[in-house]
Design a protein around this motif. Sequence first.
Motif, short mmCIF file in Angstrom:
data_model
loop_
_atom_site.label_atom_id
_atom_site.label_comp_id
_atom_site.label_asym_id
_atom_site.label_seq_id
_atom_site.Cartn_x
_atom_site.Cartn_y
_atom_site.Cartn_z
N HIS A 29 0.83 -1.21 0.00
CA HIS A 29 0.00 0.00 0.00
C HIS A 29 0.86 1.26 0.00
CE1 HIS A 29 -3.39 -2.66 0.88
NE2 HIS A 29 -4.18 -1.63 0.60
N LEU A 32 2.08 1.83 -3.54
CA LEU A 32 1.01 2.36 -4.38
C LEU A 32 0.68 3.81 -4.01
CD1 LEU A 32 -1.33 -0.76 -4.44
CD2 LEU A 32 0.17 0.03 -6.27
N ALA A 116 0.68 -5.58 -7.07
CA ALA A 116 -0.72 -5.91 -7.34
C ALA A 116 -0.89 -7.41 -7.59
CB ALA A 116 -1.23 -5.11 -8.53
N PHE A 119 -0.83 -9.05 -4.35
CA PHE A 119 -2.12 -8.85 -3.69
C PHE A 119 -3.09 -9.96 -4.09
CE2 PHE A 119 -2.58 -4.06 -2.52
CZ PHE A 119 -1.42 -4.15 -1.77
N GLY A 167 3.85 -6.80 -1.12
CA GLY A 167 2.48 -7.12 -1.46
C GLY A 167 2.01 -8.41 -0.82
N ARG A 257 -8.03 -7.78 -1.25
CA ARG A 257 -6.75 -7.90 -1.93
C ARG A 257 -6.95 -8.21 -3.41
NH1 ARG A 257 -1.98 -9.58 1.38
NH2 ARG A 257 -1.24 -10.29 -0.64
N GLY A 261 -6.06 -5.55 -6.23
CA GLY A 261 -4.97 -5.91 -7.11
C GLY A 261 -5.37 -5.89 -8.58
N VAL A 264 -5.60 -2.30 -9.81
CA VAL A 264 -4.27 -1.71 -10.07
C VAL A 264 -3.70 -2.25 -11.39
CG1 VAL A 264 -1.88 -1.56 -9.28
CG2 VAL A 264 -3.76 -1.28 -7.65
N ILE A 265 -3.80 -3.57 -11.60
CA ILE A 265 -3.28 -4.16 -12.84
C ILE A 265 -4.03 -3.61 -14.06
CG2 ILE A 265 -3.07 -6.31 -14.13
CD1 ILE A 265 -2.71 -7.72 -11.39
N TRP A 275 1.63 4.38 -13.00
CA TRP A 275 2.24 3.96 -11.74
C TRP A 275 3.76 4.05 -11.84
CZ3 TRP A 275 -0.98 3.30 -7.77
CH2 TRP A 275 -2.31 2.95 -8.03
#
Length: 277
Positions: A29, A32, A116, A119, A167, A257, A261, A264-265, A275
């Motif tokens: 986290h 990120l 991610a 995660f 992660g 999670r 994740g 984010v991906i 990112w």
Amino acid sequence: MDIILALKAVIMGLVEGFTEFLPISSTGHLILAGSLLDFTDEKSKVFEIVIQAGAILAVCWEYRSRLGAVIAGLTNSAKAQKFALNLVVAFLPLAVLGLIFGKMIKAALFSPVPVALAFVIGGFIILWVERRHKLSPVAVRVETVDDMTTMDAFKVGCAQAVALIPGASRSGATIIGGMWFGLPRKAATEFSFFLAIPTLLAATVYSLVKERALLSAGDLPMFGLGLVAAFVSAFVCVRWLLRYVSTHDFTMFAWYRIVFGIVVIASSHYGWVIWTH
């Protein structure tokens, strides 16, 4: 101190405190959050480690009576000596593997997309362990942290070493690993809290010594804000988590999670968020 920098320090401190003891990865986290806040230089990476001291202080304050009794009994109490030995034994796997592989892992995996992926994978592992725990419960051999053997502590320490992967989650690895090895949920959670003390303290001291050339007296306000924010949020989180685990499992965190994740991906793949770290 610049107001924007102060705000970033507080946000990062809150992120650290609220995520350190939940099975969702504080390191992930912070990576990120740092990417979103453009808080990604070398000094900020030291900051991310040092503010863990705030989370440590929250645990020390919550368990101050217990820790005081252990310290007082180190010379004459078999119970205190066993507890301290278990913490040392559990700390060693991560410490040794971190010294050997830490630099390589940091170079290869400390970026948002690998985090991610960790995660998502970690979320499915939690779901799997919780499902196994319900369908075929492992016989609980210990009731409290004090009943743990040295081998129990070593096994949990080996599980904690998985958290070298950003992660993966240190607390998640120790709690879920502890449950897998026969600890009841509350005991696994409490041992995770206690194990955080030497683990995070060692990481903080090591980072400060290693990167001392990057720091100056002018950084004290920023670090101070982050530490205070981490302490307050971690204290709230520890109190809440102890109540939560008495009546709930960790399925909610697993799905968080996985969903987070995937978001984010997807955001990286489609260019919705750039990112960096």
